[in-house]
Design a protein around this motif. Structure first.
Motif, PDB file in Angstrom:
ATOM      1  N   HIS B  75     103.080  56.956  13.343  1.00 53.79           N
ATOM      2  CA  HIS B  75     102.168  57.828  12.607  1.00 53.79           C
ATOM      3  C   HIS B  75     101.568  57.084  11.415  1.00 53.79           C
ATOM      4  CE1 HIS B  75     100.679  61.244  10.293  1.00 53.79           C
ATOM      5  NE2 HIS B  75     101.299  60.696   9.255  1.00 53.79           N
ATOM      6  N   HIS B  79      97.801  56.306  10.476  1.00 47.51           N
ATOM      7  CA  HIS B  79      97.244  56.769   9.199  1.00 47.51           C
ATOM      8  C   HIS B  79      96.512  55.619   8.489  1.00 47.51           C
ATOM      9  CE1 HIS B  79      98.641  57.805   4.783  1.00 47.51           C
ATOM     10  NE2 HIS B  79      97.457  57.261   4.802  1.00 47.51           N
ATOM     11  N   LEU B 140     100.661  66.902   2.832  1.00 48.59           N
ATOM     12  CA  LEU B 140     101.152  66.652   4.194  1.00 48.59           C
ATOM     13  C   LEU B 140     102.596  66.139   4.194  1.00 48.59           C
ATOM     14  CD1 LEU B 140     100.565  66.441   7.266  1.00 48.59           C
ATOM     15  CD2 LEU B 140      99.831  64.097   6.856  1.00 48.59           C
ATOM     16  N   TYR B 141     102.878  65.169   3.317  1.00 44.93           N
ATOM     17  CA  TYR B 141     104.182  64.504   3.408  1.00 44.93           C
ATOM     18  C   TYR B 141     105.273  65.168   2.578  1.00 44.93           C
ATOM     19  CZ  TYR B 141     101.594  60.802   5.705  1.00 44.93           C
ATOM     20  OH  TYR B 141     100.813  60.094   6.567  1.00 44.93           O
ATOM     21  N   TYR B 146     103.955  68.329   7.644  1.00 44.42           N
ATOM     22  CA  TYR B 146     104.026  67.244   8.629  1.00 44.42           C
ATOM     23  C   TYR B 146     104.848  67.665   9.834  1.00 44.42           C
ATOM     24  CZ  TYR B 146     104.989  62.772  10.797  1.00 44.42           C
ATOM     25  OH  TYR B 146     105.108  61.755  11.704  1.00 44.42           O
ATOM     26  N   SER B 149     102.983  70.078  11.940  1.00 42.52           N
ATOM     27  CA  SER B 149     101.875  69.486  12.692  1.00 42.52           C
ATOM     28  C   SER B 149     102.369  68.825  13.977  1.00 42.52           C
ATOM     29  CB  SER B 149     101.119  68.478  11.829  1.00 42.52           C
ATOM     30  OG  SER B 149     101.825  67.256  11.775  1.00 42.52           O
ATOM     31  N   HIS B 156      97.872  69.269  14.472  1.00 45.54           N
ATOM     32  CA  HIS B 156      97.914  67.820  14.586  1.00 45.54           C
ATOM     33  C   HIS B 156      96.495  67.247  14.592  1.00 45.54           C
ATOM     34  CE1 HIS B 156      99.308  63.989  16.642  1.00 45.54           C
ATOM     35  NE2 HIS B 156     100.094  64.103  15.588  1.00 45.54           N
ATOM     36  N   VAL B 159      94.865  67.597  11.146  1.00 42.70           N
ATOM     37  CA  VAL B 159      95.375  66.577  10.223  1.00 42.70           C
ATOM     38  C   VAL B 159      94.647  65.251  10.442  1.00 42.70           C
ATOM     39  CG1 VAL B 159      97.378  65.112   9.742  1.00 42.70           C
ATOM     40  CG2 VAL B 159      97.646  67.588   9.795  1.00 42.70           C
ATOM     41  N   PRO B 213     108.572  62.595   4.709  1.00 43.00           N
ATOM     42  CA  PRO B 213     108.724  63.978   5.151  1.00 43.00           C
ATOM     43  C   PRO B 213     110.001  64.164   5.983  1.00 43.00           C
ATOM     44  CG  PRO B 213     107.122  62.847   6.493  1.00 43.00           C
ATOM     45  CD  PRO B 213     107.480  61.912   5.404  1.00 43.00           C
TER      46      PRO B 213
END
Lengths: 152, 287
Positions: B75, B79, B140-141, B146, B149, B156, B159, B213
């Motif tokens: 992930h 990112h 998000l984190y 997270y 998602s 997902h 995001v 997360p």
């Protein structure tokens, strides 16, 4: 009157830009040599509070901006024929030594972000660390004094 | 839940990468159209946009999507690719200039009026972009978002779209290559980059220290636990998950830093050459 202002600027700009690069370079050496290659320093050693982490994050961002800004200021001075090389070097050494001392005293000892090396007796490492900083700072200041007095 | 079924590839997996390909082809066609009409647009912009599209496509390719879904390190690579590296190159492709030059003049005029509006001014301000970009990451984190998602394909997708759009908006507003009226000056943009580096670094360390997360009870966590990390061999599922999360945080810290460094160099390079428009590299590096 105007010529004195210009002289002051002619001294201040290369020294300042050099100091910015020096601070950024020393921070880069710390990051690359001690964190990544030797792995003496740790990403996080569990000893500092969240506020210390935040302070470290902002300090790091500041160093990165200084490194790039200083480098481009030097290029700009050179383009304008205002780059006094010895002063720029003096500034670089002052910046590098000053940062090393700051890192050794404030970051390692006051904020306790991380230590030089994780051994039983860290004192010799601390002394060596700060001595190197002091030495660089001293050489830089002497170079600066010499260049400025030669100029007059 | 120890055995994770490897999902079979379906045609839906190819939707994101197809959209990226379509974007690249559209740009190429518009660019060639402009060159044919002898409009002033450099091949450097084309090259940069192609690189950006390529990075985005790698980040959106089906294997990458699966890795990103099953492993927090995957992930994080995704990112970095789609939200930090691809936007820099896409923005250097001056997509807005390309679009304004390509559409009929009447449409371009209306677009310009729209771009001068107060709403666009606020949205395109570097501070807004910073808030959407880094603020989104904090949410998000550091919240259960997270984890949520990973269970919902819709969330997902949202995001990931947010990652790309916020990343592009941020790069576009701080690089400042496409001049808008009332664009904030260099100092504001540098201050925003400074804040971005600092807040990004702080987030990574917070994630590292507090093991966020939280990926326990997800396929990603269990998948990560079965992998080897460079910090050593794991003894249990929990330790493995924490180690994988920390590895992802360290990756985000250093590779994110490099992306911000590239951004800084670009901003200063543009400043350097814009200050004296006629300067050539030869005068900077004589001989």
């Amino acid at each position: 009157m105007e010529s004195t202002i210009n002289t002051a600027k002619a001294v201040r700009w290369p020294t300042g830009a050099g100091a910015m690069v020096g601070i950024g370079l020393m921070a880069g050496v710390d990051e690359i040599v001690f964190h990544q290659i030797l792995a003496w320093h740790h990403f996080y050693d569990g000893a500092s509070e969240t506020i210390g982490i935040m302070a470290d994050g902002f300090l790091h961002a500041f160093e990165l901006v200084l490194l790039v800004a200083g480098f481009f200021l030097l290029l700009d001075l050179r383009r304008r024929n205002m780059l006094l090389t010895k002063l720029a070097w003096a500034g670089t050494l002052v910046g590098a030594g000053g940062f090393q001392l700051f890192d050794g005293i404030v970051n390692h000892k006051l904020l306790r972000l991380h230590q030089v090396r994780y051994v039983d007796n860290v004192l010799p490492y601390d002394v060596a660390w700060n001595a190197v900083g002091l030495l660089l700072l001293g050489i830089g200041l002497i170079m600066y004094r010499r260049r400025v007095s030669n100029h007059d | 839940m120890m055995n994770i079924a490897i999902p079979e590839e379906t045609w839906q997996d190819y939707i994101p990468v197809s959209i990226v390909a379509l974007l690249g082809i559209t740009y190429l066609l518009l660019f060639l159209g402009l060159r044919r009409r002898r409009r002033n647009i450099s091949y450097w912009h084309l090259g940069s946009f192609v690189i950006g599209t390529f990075i985005l496509a790698v980040g959106m390719a089906p294997p990458m999507m699966h890795w990103g879904h099953d492993d927090i390190r995957g992930h994080m690579v995704q990112h970095l690719l789609i939200a930090m590296y691809a936007p820099i190159f896409l923005v250097l492709g001056v997509p807005l200039k390309l679009l304004l030059l390509s559409v009929p003049p009447s449409v371009a005029r209306n677009m310009t009026i729209f771009l001068k509006s107060r709403a666009i001014h606020i949205l395109s301000h570097p501070f807004t972009a910073l808030l959407l970009n880094v603020g989104g990451m904090y949410i998000l984190y550091l919240t259960p978002l997270y984890q949520l998602s990973l269970g919902s394909p819709l969330l997902h997708g949202v995001v990931h779209v947010h990652f790309v759009l916020a990343g592009c908006l941020f790069a576009w507003s701080v690089i400042g290559l496409e001049a808008l009226p009332n664009r904030p000056d260099l100092y504001v943009r540098l201050a925003v980059i400074f804040l971005s580096i600092a807040l990004h670094g702080c987030l990574c360390k917070i994630m590292y220290v507090y093991a966020l997360p939280d990926i326990t009870n997800t396929a990603a966590g269990i998948g990560a636990a079965t992998c080897k990390t460079y910090s050593g061999v794991m003894t249990g599922v929990d330790e493995g998950m924490v180690a994988a999360g920390q590895e992802a945080a360290v990756m985000m810290y250093y590779w994110g830093d490099l992306a911000e460094l590239i951004l800084l160099v670009i901003v200063f390079t543009l400043w350097f050459f814009r200050k004296q428009p006629n300067v050539r590299l030869r005068t900077v590096f004589p001989g």
